[in-house]
Design a protein around this motif. Structure first.
Motif, PDB file in Angstrom:
ATOM      1  N   VAL A 266       0.826  -1.206   0.000  1.00  0.00           N
ATOM      2  CA  VAL A 266       0.000   0.000   0.000  1.00  0.00           C
ATOM      3  C   VAL A 266       0.859   1.255   0.000  1.00  0.00           C
ATOM      4  CG1 VAL A 266      -1.691   1.345   1.315  1.00  0.00           C
ATOM      5  CG2 VAL A 266      -1.905  -1.146   1.176  1.00  0.00           C
ATOM      6  N   PHE A 267       0.557   2.169  -0.908  1.00  0.00           N
ATOM      7  CA  PHE A 267       1.092   3.527  -0.834  1.00  0.00           C
ATOM      8  C   PHE A 267       0.093   4.393  -0.082  1.00  0.00           C
ATOM      9  CE2 PHE A 267       3.816   2.299  -4.399  1.00  0.00           C
ATOM     10  CZ  PHE A 267       4.992   2.995  -4.120  1.00  0.00           C
ATOM     11  N   GLU A 268       0.578   5.048   0.963  1.00  0.00           N
ATOM     12  CA  GLU A 268      -0.198   6.081   1.641  1.00  0.00           C
ATOM     13  C   GLU A 268       0.377   7.443   1.239  1.00  0.00           C
ATOM     14  OE1 GLU A 268      -2.848   5.294   3.141  1.00  0.00           O
ATOM     15  OE2 GLU A 268      -2.635   3.410   4.237  1.00  0.00           O
ATOM     16  N   ILE A 269      -0.267   8.526   1.690  1.00  0.00           N
ATOM     17  CA  ILE A 269       0.231   9.873   1.407  1.00  0.00           C
ATOM     18  C   ILE A 269       0.565  10.560   2.719  1.00  0.00           C
ATOM     19  CG2 ILE A 269      -0.358  12.155   0.488  1.00  0.00           C
ATOM     20  CD1 ILE A 269      -1.996  10.695  -1.652  1.00  0.00           C
ATOM     21  N   ASP A 270       1.796  11.042   2.812  1.00  0.00           N
ATOM     22  CA  ASP A 270       2.276  11.778   3.981  1.00  0.00           C
ATOM     23  C   ASP A 270       2.489  13.246   3.623  1.00  0.00           C
ATOM     24  OD1 ASP A 270       2.269   9.522   5.530  1.00  0.00           O
ATOM     25  OD2 ASP A 270       4.441   9.385   5.783  1.00  0.00           O
TER      26      ASP A 270
ATOM     27  N   VAL B 153       6.149  14.770  10.396  1.00  0.00           N
ATOM     28  CA  VAL B 153       5.401  14.091   9.342  1.00  0.00           C
ATOM     29  C   VAL B 153       3.975  13.843   9.812  1.00  0.00           C
ATOM     30  CG1 VAL B 153       5.184  12.007   7.932  1.00  0.00           C
ATOM     31  CG2 VAL B 153       7.440  12.981   8.379  1.00  0.00           C
ATOM     32  N   LYS B 154       3.023  14.166   8.947  1.00  0.00           N
ATOM     33  CA  LYS B 154       1.622  13.875   9.217  1.00  0.00           C
ATOM     34  C   LYS B 154       1.138  12.874   8.175  1.00  0.00           C
ATOM     35  CE  LYS B 154      -2.979  15.939   9.484  1.00  0.00           C
ATOM     36  NZ  LYS B 154      -3.763  17.197   9.541  1.00  0.00           N
ATOM     37  N   HIS B 155       0.410  11.847   8.628  1.00  0.00           N
ATOM     38  CA  HIS B 155      -0.137  10.848   7.712  1.00  0.00           C
ATOM     39  C   HIS B 155      -1.486  11.341   7.209  1.00  0.00           C
ATOM     40  CE1 HIS B 155       3.096   8.392   9.069  1.00  0.00           C
ATOM     41  NE2 HIS B 155       2.600   8.217  10.282  1.00  0.00           N
ATOM     42  N   LEU B 156      -1.542  11.716   5.930  1.00  0.00           N
ATOM     43  CA  LEU B 156      -2.798  12.202   5.367  1.00  0.00           C
ATOM     44  C   LEU B 156      -3.767  11.047   5.146  1.00  0.00           C
ATOM     45  CD1 LEU B 156      -4.087  14.879   4.263  1.00  0.00           C
ATOM     46  CD2 LEU B 156      -3.496  14.028   1.989  1.00  0.00           C
ATOM     47  N   THR B 157      -3.236   9.897   4.703  1.00  0.00           N
ATOM     48  CA  THR B 157      -4.077   8.697   4.564  1.00  0.00           C
ATOM     49  C   THR B 157      -3.472   7.573   5.395  1.00  0.00           C
ATOM     50  OG1 THR B 157      -2.909   7.756   2.651  1.00  0.00           O
ATOM     51  CG2 THR B 157      -4.633   9.377   2.197  1.00  0.00           C
ATOM     52  N   THR B 158      -4.334   6.747   5.957  1.00  0.00           N
ATOM     53  CA  THR B 158      -3.898   5.575   6.727  1.00  0.00           C
ATOM     54  C   THR B 158      -4.923   4.459   6.534  1.00  0.00           C
ATOM     55  OG1 THR B 158      -5.065   6.368   8.710  1.00  0.00           O
ATOM     56  CG2 THR B 158      -2.719   6.908   8.540  1.00  0.00           C
TER      57      THR B 158
END
Length: 662
Positions: free
Chosen positions: A171-175, A184-189
């Motif tokens: 999985v690619f998430e967006i940080d 760093v903030k995780h925009l998607t998880t």
């Protein structure tokens, strides 16, 4: 399949605004109409060394003031970052590294250029920053077991968004990285393992990020918009069934989204998605592959690219008046450049790449001449050709169409015919198979194809079923049938080229890389009597071991497109050429990369061991400091010299005077 594809996207309730009709280019259907052109001036002096010293150029970004272009090139032998004046001139090398680099993005305050770099082709990318003034380099992420890709700056330059994937994840998430707080903030998880998030796009106020969520099977995707502060994502493309939607650009007022989708008619088209209502206004409804580009900075225009049977043009569409024009660009493969946008910030210039059979990829700038597009002019910024490589020695291909063996499809292909060949059925031909399989051979510069054409080999490069460029049904026609109908389309290319009267039926060669390498192995095992030689480059050959050892993203893709390996064991076995090595009659040359995460070198090694065990003819080379394909110029030269020597030894050109025992 072998590469991560930026899939496309579309929506439930939609209206049609404009239907555009692009005329199809004329294609040859009768093999007898293929002719070798006379050219008394052609020189058989093209060498692998010269051709691979022509520059590889790509990955561009405008400076905020529009005066400079950052770009990736292998001028030094490595894919490093360079700067060049937008007017053209002598480029300046900015980064000096043994590692390959990609995806430059210039910060809005001009202080940094972000880019990604990996380790010997392993695709474990880190995000780096380099100062365009001092050359100072900073590794921003420093995560050896986590890949970060596709950096995108917020409009105020404080934040950097990017895709992120641990090595063991599918999985690619967006940080989002805060440059001030260094956090760093995780925009998607929590994205499901058979999906990945790609292509973060910022709104002009920096409050929103739009991204595309792709499904492993490659037949469905969605667009989301996320509130950066809260991290809440909203689905913009609810739909029934399988459709592809891809986000391309967000309008300056964040009300409209330029998208690419096959939802309207089964072909990629461009639409305007209303963020509030989720309705789509279609800007095109054609039966070619049309891809969205950018909004102009003032929001008046949108761009798109139309790929018509392997040739591409860029279009500018006036949103208020509905007028659409093709930019007056050189013919060939024209595609927009720029990481943030192809437009300069004042909207006066547009960055693009031009490519063609006799012209390597170069950076060009289109100047709108005070807003008058029709009288605008282009100028070339980079010079990829090197001295001694003449455009007039290159072969321009014929576009051909032939029926598939099962008569279900028309297959499109490019045919390269050397100059000055007699039609005497004595010449060798190469069936050159692209990878993917969701990819397309287009009318672009191919160094090795031009070399072998110069040496007397005819080349046919088919776009078999599963290729992009010809609509949803064609692209999905090899699902759960990998190595089946698509292989028959490749063999049909050999059938067709033999009918030209130029080709010796005993001198057919099968060659390709990645999925094309797999197809090569399928061809020499399933139709062994057809081929005089095979050249699989970075192939996979065993679906069972491939799924066990490949990158997790591709594991999900393979299982989504071939089914469960336990339940579908018989299919997996039948479509794994390693189990049919005893059928091979042709000599083989295999090339592999030591750090390849997509088709590990162990795949090629299985073939080599099996052929040697039964006393067959096989040559093998592993480039230990490469990945899926070869990025270092010295390795490219070595690899393709090996291929050339192998072909001349086993399937020599009709007039080369070569000995089979050389």
């Amino acid at each position: 399949m072998r590469h991560l594809i930026p899939f496309v996207i579309v929506i439930a309730m939609s209206t049609l605004a404009i239907a555009q009709t692009l005329s199809a280019p004329q294609a040859i259907t009768d093999p007898k109409q293929i002719t070798s052109k006379p050219n008394a001036q052609v020189e058989k002096s093209l060498s692998i060394e010269k051709l691979y010293m022509t520059r590889a150029i790509g990955g561009t970004a405008w400076s905020p003031d529009g005066k400079t272009v950052a770009f990736i090139s292998n001028i030094s032998g490595r894919n490093n970052l360079w700067l060049v004046s937008a007017e053209g001139g002598w480029p300046v090398q900015l980064t000096i590294s043994d590692r390959r680099q990609a995806a430059p993005a210039w910060s809005p305050d001009s202080k940094w250029i972000a880019y990604q770099s990996d380790y010997d082709g392993d695709e474990q990318w880190d995000i780096f920053l380099v100062s365009p003034k001092t050359g100072q380099v900073v590794n921003l992420t420093k995560t050896r077991e986590i890949a970060e890709e596709s950096p995108a700056w917020s409009p105020d330059g404080r934040y950097l968004a990017y895709m992120v994937k641990p090595k063991t994840s599918s999985v690619f998430e967006i940080d989002v990285y805060d440059m001030v707080m260094r956090q760093v903030k995780h925009l998607t998880t929590g994205t499901p393992k058979d999906k990945l998030n790609a292509g973060p796009i910022w709104s002009k106020d920096g409050k929103l990020i739009v991204y595309t969520q792709q499904q492993a099977k490659g037949t469905d995707s969605n667009i989301f918009i996320a509130d950066v502060a809260s991290g809440k994502s909203t689905l913009l493309t609810p739909h029934n069934g399988e459709q592809l939607y891809t986000a391309n650009a967000l309008s300056p007022d964040a009300r409209k989204l330029l998208i690419t989708s096959n939802a309207a008619n089964g072909y990629d088209n461009v639409g305007l998605l209303d963020v509030a209502t989720k309705k789509i206004e279609w800007l095109t409804q054609d039966k070619w592959e049309i891809s969205g580009g950018d909004f102009s900075p003032d929001g008046r225009y949108a761009t798109w690219t139309a790929n018509v049977d392997g040739n591409s043009d860029i279009y500018l569409h006036e949103l208020a008046g509905g007028k659409t024009i093709a930019l007056p660009l050189p013919k060939g493969v024209n595609t927009p450049g720029g990481s943030e946008s192809a437009f300069t910030r004042d909207g006066s210039r547009l960055l693009y790449y031009h490519n063609g059979p006799n012209a390597p990829n170069d950076i060009w700038v289109f100047d709108q001449a005070g807003g008058d597009v029709a009288s605008g002019k282009s100028h070339q910024v980079t010079q990829a050709l090197v001295a001694g490589v003449r455009s007039e020695d290159m072969v321009e291909p014929y576009l051909v169409h032939y029926p598939s063996r099962d008569r279900k499809w028309t297959i499109s292909a490019f045919v390269y015919v050397p100059y000055n060949l007699p039609r005497n059925a004595q010449h060798p031909a190469i069936v050159y198979v692209h990878g993917g399989p969701t990819a397309q051979t287009v009318n672009s510069f191919n160094r090795f194809v031009q070399y072998v054409a110069n040496q007397g080999y005819i080349v046919i490069a088919p776009n078999y079923r599963g290729s992009t460029g010809y609509g949803k049904d064609f692209q999905q026609a090899n699902l759960f049938d990998m190595g089946g109908g698509d292989l028959q389309d490749v063999i049909a290319a050999a059938d067709w080229i033999k009918q030209t009267g130029y080709v010796d039926p005993k001198k057919l060669i099968l060659m390709g890389g990645s999925y094309g390498g797999y197809m090569t192995m399928m061809g020499v095992t399933k139709a062994p009597e057809v081929w005089a030689a095979g050249v699989p480059i970075v192939p996979f050959v065993n679906f069972f071991t491939e799924i066990e050892n490949e990158d997790p993203v591709l594991q999900q893709s393979d299982m989504a497109t071939m089914g469960d390996p336990v339940k579908n064991k018989a299919l997996y076995q039948d479509r794994s050429p390693i189990f049919f090595v005893d059928q091979i009659k042709a000599p083989l040359l295999l090339l592999a990369g030591g750090h390849d995460p997509r088709c590990p070198k162990t795949e090629s090694q299985q073939v080599v061991d099996a052929i040697k065990k039964r006393g067959g003819v096989v040559e093998y080379k592993v480039y230990e400091n490469e990945g899926h394909g070869f990025a270092r110029v010295e390795n490219q030269i070595d690899a393709y010299k090996r291929v050339a020597d192998f072909l001349k030894a086993h399937v020599p050109p009709a007039d080369c005077g070569c000995s089979l025992n050389e």
